[in-house]
Design a protein around this motif. Structure first.
Motif, PDB file in Angstrom:
ATOM      1  N   VAL A 183       0.840  -1.206   0.000  1.00 60.82           N
ATOM      2  CA  VAL A 183       0.000   0.000   0.000  1.00 60.82           C
ATOM      3  C   VAL A 183       0.867   1.246   0.000  1.00 60.82           C
ATOM      4  O   VAL A 183       0.625   2.208  -0.749  1.00 60.82           O
ATOM      5  CB  VAL A 183      -0.958  -0.018   1.198  1.00 60.82           C
ATOM      6  N   LEU A 184       1.924   1.268   0.856  1.00 62.00           N
ATOM      7  CA  LEU A 184       2.806   2.426   0.916  1.00 62.00           C
ATOM      8  C   LEU A 184       3.550   2.615  -0.406  1.00 62.00           C
ATOM      9  O   LEU A 184       3.777   3.756  -0.850  1.00 62.00           O
ATOM     10  CB  LEU A 184       3.804   2.249   2.064  1.00 62.00           C
ATOM     11  N   ALA A 185       3.941   1.519  -1.053  1.00 59.08           N
ATOM     12  CA  ALA A 185       4.634   1.635  -2.335  1.00 59.08           C
ATOM     13  C   ALA A 185       3.722   2.230  -3.395  1.00 59.08           C
ATOM     14  O   ALA A 185       4.120   3.088  -4.203  1.00 59.08           O
ATOM     15  CB  ALA A 185       5.149   0.271  -2.770  1.00 59.08           C
ATOM     16  N   VAL A 186       2.419   1.814  -3.401  1.00 57.06           N
ATOM     17  CA  VAL A 186       1.476   2.355  -4.377  1.00 57.06           C
ATOM     18  C   VAL A 186       1.245   3.836  -4.126  1.00 57.06           C
ATOM     19  O   VAL A 186       1.196   4.655  -5.068  1.00 57.06           O
ATOM     20  CB  VAL A 186       0.158   1.557  -4.326  1.00 57.06           C
ATOM     21  N   LEU A 187       1.096   4.218  -2.868  1.00 53.39           N
ATOM     22  CA  LEU A 187       0.914   5.626  -2.548  1.00 53.39           C
ATOM     23  C   LEU A 187       2.119   6.453  -2.975  1.00 53.39           C
ATOM     24  O   LEU A 187       1.994   7.558  -3.506  1.00 53.39           O
ATOM     25  CB  LEU A 187       0.660   5.791  -1.047  1.00 53.39           C
ATOM     26  N   GLY A 188       3.319   5.935  -2.739  1.00 51.96           N
ATOM     27  CA  GLY A 188       4.519   6.650  -3.143  1.00 51.96           C
ATOM     28  C   GLY A 188       4.600   6.817  -4.649  1.00 51.96           C
ATOM     29  O   GLY A 188       4.988   7.879  -5.154  1.00 51.96           O
TER      30      GLY A 188
ATOM     31  N   ALA B  13       4.608  10.325  -6.793  1.00 57.16           N
ATOM     32  CA  ALA B  13       5.670  10.617  -7.755  1.00 57.16           C
ATOM     33  C   ALA B  13       5.099  10.979  -9.120  1.00 57.16           C
ATOM     34  O   ALA B  13       5.590  11.878  -9.808  1.00 57.16           O
ATOM     35  CB  ALA B  13       6.607   9.421  -7.866  1.00 57.16           C
ATOM     36  N   LEU B  14       4.021  10.285  -9.513  1.00 58.39           N
ATOM     37  CA  LEU B  14       3.398  10.607 -10.802  1.00 58.39           C
ATOM     38  C   LEU B  14       2.597  11.900 -10.749  1.00 58.39           C
ATOM     39  O   LEU B  14       2.435  12.578 -11.759  1.00 58.39           O
ATOM     40  CB  LEU B  14       2.488   9.447 -11.239  1.00 58.39           C
ATOM     41  N   ARG B  15       2.088  12.233  -9.562  1.00 61.77           N
ATOM     42  CA  ARG B  15       1.293  13.453  -9.431  1.00 61.77           C
ATOM     43  C   ARG B  15       2.162  14.685  -9.481  1.00 61.77           C
ATOM     44  O   ARG B  15       1.757  15.724 -10.016  1.00 61.77           O
ATOM     45  CB  ARG B  15       0.517  13.401  -8.101  1.00 61.77           C
TER      46      ARG B  15
ATOM     47  N   ARG C 160      11.936  15.988 -10.551  1.00 58.65           N
ATOM     48  CA  ARG C 160      13.082  16.366 -11.389  1.00 58.65           C
ATOM     49  C   ARG C 160      14.064  17.231 -10.586  1.00 58.65           C
ATOM     50  O   ARG C 160      15.275  17.146 -10.743  1.00 58.65           O
ATOM     51  CB  ARG C 160      12.595  17.124 -12.623  1.00 58.65           C
ATOM     52  N   ARG C 161      13.461  18.106  -9.760  1.00 60.13           N
ATOM     53  CA  ARG C 161      14.326  18.958  -8.947  1.00 60.13           C
ATOM     54  C   ARG C 161      15.112  18.139  -7.932  1.00 60.13           C
ATOM     55  O   ARG C 161      16.251  18.443  -7.603  1.00 60.13           O
ATOM     56  CB  ARG C 161      13.494  20.010  -8.211  1.00 60.13           C
ATOM     57  N   LEU C 162      14.445  17.098  -7.431  1.00 60.59           N
ATOM     58  CA  LEU C 162      15.092  16.267  -6.416  1.00 60.59           C
ATOM     59  C   LEU C 162      15.798  15.082  -7.069  1.00 60.59           C
ATOM     60  O   LEU C 162      15.614  13.925  -6.696  1.00 60.59           O
ATOM     61  CB  LEU C 162      14.055  15.772  -5.389  1.00 60.59           C
ATOM     62  N   SER C 163      16.573  15.348  -8.095  1.00 63.87           N
ATOM     63  CA  SER C 163      17.312  14.273  -8.742  1.00 63.87           C
ATOM     64  C   SER C 163      18.415  13.762  -7.819  1.00 63.87           C
ATOM     65  O   SER C 163      18.822  14.431  -6.878  1.00 63.87           O
ATOM     66  CB  SER C 163      17.912  14.771 -10.061  1.00 63.87           C
TER      67      SER C 163
END
Length: 296
Positions: free
Chosen positions: A56-61, A65-67, A73-76
């Motif tokens: 569940v936590l992986a899906v939320l993450g 990330a997609l949102r 990109r800034r946090l490369s």
């Protein structure tokens, strides 16, 4: 057509390799890596114990990330590494500066003290000395006081006067050592002071110049207290049988009773009273290994 030229950042001036700063940087980097490893290990444990919650936590993450793709990109990874490196380097420089400041403060606090008796520096109220008259003498209070050297508390009087009274002023260990020094002076070898608890009557053992083994018992008595037959019997029971003496002698600052002299004559023990000790010290009489037991 104008070609834009990319500006190159000028190298910072005054930057040089600092071993302490580099060591602090790698130390802080190691701490960060250890924390990251601990977090990764904790996450692996959570995945193993509760796989559903981990999914569940992986899906939320992934959804987050997609949102917000621009923020990711800034946090490369490279940028985060550069920022972390700069932060660690600044922290290391600050720590190094703190260490340098602490060292400087410690050296300033430990100021050298002027030697004893050195003249004090003139203050604003004191007038400088007139060079025509010469340097002004030091006041009496400023001159260092010279005191005679003090003797240690445990110093014992010596028998330099060469009398029985001088030997009587020594402590028991000092008297035994004084008799041992006489043996050394007269050429004995392997001189050893063995007196003490469990000595079985022997206070000094030595080897005479002619090679015979000498065993001496020291009796530091007052003039009114003479060496009796019981003292002589205790020594006679051990000097030959246990200590294997070729010459057995009793040296005292006092004298011997008649029964003690009779027992010494029977056993072959040499007796040296206070007068004999004085003569031995003065060099006018030989040591006990050159004497014969008392006659009848």
């Amino acid at each position: 057509m104008t070609i834009p030229v990319r500006r190159v950042r000028a190298a910072e001036r005054g930057r040089r390799f600092d071993l302490r700063t580099t060591a602090m940087f790698f130390l802080l980097l190691a701490v960060v890596l250890c924390v990251c490893a601990f977090l990764a290990r904790t996450a692996a444990g959570v995945v193993e114990r509760r796989p559903l919650w981990a999914g569940v936590l992986a899906v939320l993450g992934l959804a987050v990330a997609l949102r917000f793709p621009s923020r990711w990109r800034r946090l490369s990874a490279a940028r985060c590494a550069r920022r972390a490196g700069r932060a660690l380097e600044e922290a290391a420089e600050k720590a190094s500066a703190c260490l340098d400041a602490g060292t400087t403060a410690t050296q300033a606090a430990v100021a050298p003290t002027p030697p004893i008796g050195a003249p004090a520096e003139p203050t604003g109220d004191a007038a400088p000395a007139d060079p025509a008259r010469g340097a002004a003498p030091l006041p009496p209070a400023a001159a260092p006081a010279r005191t005679p050297p003090q003797q240690p508390d445990d110093a014992q009087p010596t028998a330099a006067a060469g009398s029985a009274a001088g030997y009587a002023g020594l402590d028991p260990d000092g008297f035994e050592q004084a008799v041992a020094d006489l043996c050394v002076r007269d050429g004995c070898g392997e001189v050893e002071v063995v007196g003490g608890a469990g000595d079985l009557g022997a206070d000094i053992v030595a080897v005479a110049p002619d090679g015979r083994r000498v065993v001496i018992q020291c009796k530091q008595y007052g003039y009114a207290n003479k060496v009796g037959s019981q003292d002589m019997q205790r020594f006679g029971g051990t000097c030959f049988a246990i200590h294997e003496a070729d010459v057995a002698a009793v040296v005292t600052t006092s004298d011997f009773t008649a029964p003690a002299l009779e027992y010494a004559r029977q056993c072959g023990i040499v007796c040296m009273n206070g007068d004999d000790l004085d003569a031995w010290h003065a060099g006018t009489a030989p040591g006990p290994w050159h004497r014969t037991p008392p006659g009848p």
